[in-house]
Design an enzyme around this catalytic site. Structure first.
Site, mmCIF file in Angstrom:
data_model
loop_
_atom_site.group_PDB
_atom_site.id
_atom_site.type_symbol
_atom_site.label_atom_id
_atom_site.label_comp_id
_atom_site.label_asym_id
_atom_site.label_seq_id
_atom_site.Cartn_x
_atom_site.Cartn_y
_atom_site.Cartn_z
ATOM 1 N N TYR A 56 67.144 41.977 -40.567
ATOM 2 C CA TYR A 56 66.440 42.712 -41.238
ATOM 3 C C TYR A 56 65.768 41.406 -41.955
ATOM 4 O O TYR A 56 66.312 40.563 -42.163
ATOM 5 C CB TYR A 56 66.584 43.369 -42.457
ATOM 6 C CG TYR A 56 67.125 44.828 -41.520
ATOM 7 C CD1 TYR A 56 66.271 45.986 -41.949
ATOM 8 C CD2 TYR A 56 68.396 44.960 -41.301
ATOM 9 C CE1 TYR A 56 66.598 47.224 -41.321
ATOM 10 C CE2 TYR A 56 68.722 46.256 -40.590
ATOM 11 C CZ TYR A 56 67.781 47.424 -40.769
ATOM 12 O OH TYR A 56 68.315 48.627 -40.063
ATOM 13 N N GLU A 57 64.299 41.506 -42.188
ATOM 14 C CA GLU A 57 63.496 40.212 -42.833
ATOM 15 C C GLU A 57 63.744 39.997 -44.103
ATOM 16 O O GLU A 57 63.502 38.910 -44.463
ATOM 17 C CB GLU A 57 61.920 40.472 -42.591
ATOM 18 C CG GLU A 57 61.506 41.477 -43.431
ATOM 19 C CD GLU A 57 59.926 42.152 -43.162
ATOM 20 O OE1 GLU A 57 59.648 42.064 -42.108
ATOM 21 O OE2 GLU A 57 59.403 42.267 -44.208
ATOM 22 N N SER A 58 64.361 40.940 -44.692
ATOM 23 C CA SER A 58 65.015 40.507 -46.051
ATOM 24 C C SER A 58 66.036 39.588 -46.328
ATOM 25 O O SER A 58 66.489 38.923 -47.131
ATOM 26 C CB SER A 58 65.469 41.810 -46.971
ATOM 27 O OG SER A 58 66.680 42.370 -46.114
#
Lengths: 273, 273
Positions: A67-69
Site C-alpha cells: 500500500y502506498e502508505s
C-alpha cells in the site's frame, strides 16, 4: 499471455453458476483471479484492495500487498477502510516511509502488478483522475488528482485497470492524461521507453478489454456471464472492437463468492470508494 | 530552552499570514487540532502543502485560510470528494484557490530534496502525463551519465512544517511510529516546525522502526491529546470513520459548513493544550 482463471471459461460448471451474483462481484472476482500467487501487487483502496485481499484468501496466499502508505506485505484480516489503515501497519512485513515506497520499491520495477481505476479511461488505456470538461484552470468537475497513479502506471511491470463501464467513463480520448496507458496515439508509451508494460487488462462489470498487440486499442476479449456484445458496446464511448475469439468469463465459484461476501462484511461498509 | 509550548502560543509564534505551511500525515497522525488552531487565529493567504489534502484542508480552505494548494491527491478518503476544495477551485468560494499539482512520488521527492538541502530531486515520473504542462515545479532533465530523460521537481521548503506524533519527552525530543508517511522529511525540509503530540513523557521508550526527531530540529512541541482526531494515532486511538462520512454533507453545503466552523472551531473557548 493471460493466465487468469477466467480464460478457462470452458471449465465453468453448473454448480459454479448456481448462485446469484452481481456484475460488481464478477468484476472483483475477475480482478482477483488476475493476480498470481507469489507476486507483489500495489494496492489502492476500494475494489483493488477487495480483489487483492480476496486473492490472498483464495488462490494466491503468498500475494504481497503493498500500500502506498508504506506498508509492505500487509496481511489484514479485514478490509482496510483507507490505504493508511492501522491494520495494514500492524500486519505488514515492514513499514517504510512514503518517499521510500515510491523510490525504492515502485520506481525500479520491483512491483509486478499495479491496480488502477479512474473517472475516465480511453481507448488507449490512458486514465484521467484530474479534471473533466472545461479547461484545466476552469474545469467543469475537479477530481482528486493523481495520487500514486502516474508512477504506478509507468513502473509496475503490468497494470490492471478496474472500472465500471459506461459511455461517460469509457471515452474516445480522456480530457486529461493523469496516468499513461499507451498514450494519445497508442504508440507513445513505446516511444517513451517506460519500464512497465502498461495496462494489460481493463476489467469491467461487462467483461474484459485488452490492448490489441499492434495498435494497442482496447478490444473486448471477455464477456461477463449473461452480458452480450451489444450491452458492452452501448457502455463504451467509442466504437468498441471485439476480439475474434470472445470468451465468456467463468462465473464465480461458491468459494469465491462466499469468501468475497465474508470479506466485505468485515468492513461493515464494504467497498469504501 | 525547551521547545514545549501551548498549542495556541506555538501557532501564533510560528504561522504568519502568507506563509507556506505543510500539515502532513498520511492517513495516520494528521495534525487536525493544529489546523483548527490556524483557522481560529484567522490566518490568511497561506500556501498549504500536503500530499493528501483531506478533511482538515477542506476545512481550512472553506474557512478562507488558503490562497494556494500544493498537493497530489485531494479527496475524503474512503468517502468521496472534498466539496470545499471543489467550491474554491470551481467557484472561487470563499476566495480563489490557486493550485500546484503533483503526483505522490513527485511530492515525496520534493520534500526529500527539501530535507536534503538540495534544489531539486530526480525521479522517473510524470512521463506521458499532462501534469508537467500545468505545473511549473516539474521540468525534464537529461541524466548526465546515461542520457535518460527524467523528471526534476523543485525542492519544497515550507516556512512551517506541522506534524502530529505519539510522544515527546520533556526536553522536546519527538517519537512517532506506525505509518510515518512523509512527516520526517516535512519537519527537516521546513524552516520552522511544530509537532503536536499525544503525550509528553519522562523518557521515550525505544521502539522498532520509530522515527525520532531530536529537539534541535523541532521549533515547538505542543501536547494535544486527541490532536489527530478524526485520523488515528497508533497505540492511542483508532480512526473515526464515521466522522469522515459525516463530513460529506457538511462540506457540500456552504451554510452548513459556516455553522460547523462557528460551533466546532471558532466558538471553542480555546485550543487544547
Amino acid at each position: 499471455m493471460s493466465v487468469g482463471a477466467e480464460t478457462a471459461s470452458t471449465a465453468g460448471t453448473a454448480e459454479s453458476a448456481s448462485r446469484e451474483f452481481t456484475a460488481d462481484e464478477m468484476m472483483t472476482i475477475a480482478a482477483s483471479r488476475s493476480l498470481r500467487d507469489g507476486t507483489a501487487c500495489f494496492v489502492g483502496i476500494g475494489l483493488p484492495s477487495t480483489a487483492a485481499n480476496l486473492a490472498r484468501r483464495t488462490h494466491a496466499p503468498e500475494l504481497v500487498l503493498i500500500y502506498e502508505s508504506g506498508t509492505l506485505g500487509a496481511k489484514p484480516d479485514q478490509l482496510p477502510l483507507s490505504i493508511g489503515d492501522g491494520i495494514l501497519a500492524d500486519t505488514a512485513d515492514s513499514v517504510v516511509s512514503v518517499p521510500e515506497i515510491f523510490n525504492y520499491w515502485l520506481q525500479p520495477g520491483r512491483v509486478n502488478t499495479g491496480f488502477l481505476g479512474g473517472a475516465q479511461v480511453d481507448k488507449y488505456g490512458n486514465i484521467n483522475t484530474t479534471v473533466i470538461g472545461g479547461d484545466y484552470d476552469d474545469p467543469k468537475v475537479r477530481l482528486p488528482g493523481a495520487g500514486g497513479a502516474p508512477e504506478i502506471a509507468a513502473s509496475c511491470q503490468e497494470v490492471l485497470i478496474v472500472m465500471r463501464q459506461s459511455p461517460r467513463s469509457f471515452v474516445e480520448s480522456v480530457d486529461f492524461v493523469t496516468s499513461i496507458g499507451y498514450g494519445r496515439d497508442g504508440g507513445e508509451r513505446d516511444r517513451l521507453g517506460l519500464p512497465g508494460r502498461g495496462p494489460v487488462k481493463v476489467i469491467t462489470d461487462m467483461g474484459v478489454l485488452e490492448p490489441d498487440p499492434q495498435t494497442r486499442e482496447l478490444t473486448l476479449t471477455h464477456l461477463g456471464p449473461g452480458v452480450d456484445v451489444e450491452q458492452a458496446r452501448a457502455a463504451t464511448g467509442w466504437s468498441l472492437r471485439v476480439a475474434e475469439e470472445l470468451t465468456v468469463q467463468q462465473p464465480p465459484t461458491e468459494a469465491e463468492l462466499s469468501v468475497l461476501r465474508e470479506l466485505k462484511a468485515t468492513t461493515g461498509k464494504g467497498d469504501s470508494q | 530552552m525547551s521547545p514545549i509550548r501551548q498549542l495556541d502560543e506555538a501557532v501564533s509564534e510560528l504561522v504568519g499570514d502568507g506563509d507556506v505551511v505543510a500539515l502532513e500525515g498520511f492517513t495516520h497522525l494528521i495534525p487536525v487540532a493544529a489546523g483548527h488552531e490556524i483557522i481560529r487565529q484567522g490566518r490568511r493567504d497561506l500556501t498549504l502543502c500536503r500530499m493528501t489534502p483531506d478533511v482538515i484542508y477542506d476545512q481550512m480552505i472553506g474557512a478562507g485560510c488558503a490562497r494556494k494548494l500544493v498537493f497530489s491527491w485531494g479527496g475524503n478518503p474512503g468517502v468521496g470528494s472534498l466539496h470545499r476544495f471543489r467550491d474554491a477551485i470551481q467557484h472561487s468560494w470563499p476566495v480563489p484557490l490557486e493550485i500546484e499539482e503533483h503526483s505522490h512520488a513527485g511530492m515525496a521527492n520534493r520534500y526529500t530534496a527539501g530535507a536534503s538541502g538540495l534544489p531539486f530531486a530526480v525521479l522517473r515520473g510524470y512521463a506521458g502525463t499532462d501534469l508537467p504542462a500545468h505545473t511549473e515545479s516539474i521540468k525534464t532533465i537529461e541524466c548526465p551519465f546515461t542520457g535518460e530523460s527524467l523528471a526534476a521537481v523543485s525542492a519544497l521548503n515550507p516556512d512551517v512544517g506541522i506534524v502530529h506524533a505519539q510522544q515527546a519527552d520533556r526536553q522536546g525530543n519527538v517519537q512517532m511510529w506506525g505509518i510515518t508517511g512523509v512527516q520526517k522529511e516535512t519537519v527537516l525540509a521546513s524552516k520552522r516546525s511544530l509537532v503536536t503530540v499525544e503525550e509528553v513523557v519522562d523518557e521515550l521508550e525505544p521502539r522498532p522502526g520509530a522515527v525520532v526527531l531530536p529537539k534541535w530540529v523541532v521549533s515547538a512541541v505542543a501536547e494535544v491529546p486527541g490532536g489527530a482526531h478524526p485520523s488515528y494515532a497508533q497505540g492511542y486511538y483508532e480512526r473515526d470513520n464515521d466522522y469522515y462520512q459525516r463530513w460529506d454533507p457538511i462540506g457540500r453545503d456552504r451554510e452548513q459548513f459556516r455553522q460547523w466552523v462557528d460551533t466546532e472551531v471558532l466558538d471553542v473557548e480555546r485550543s487544547a493544550r
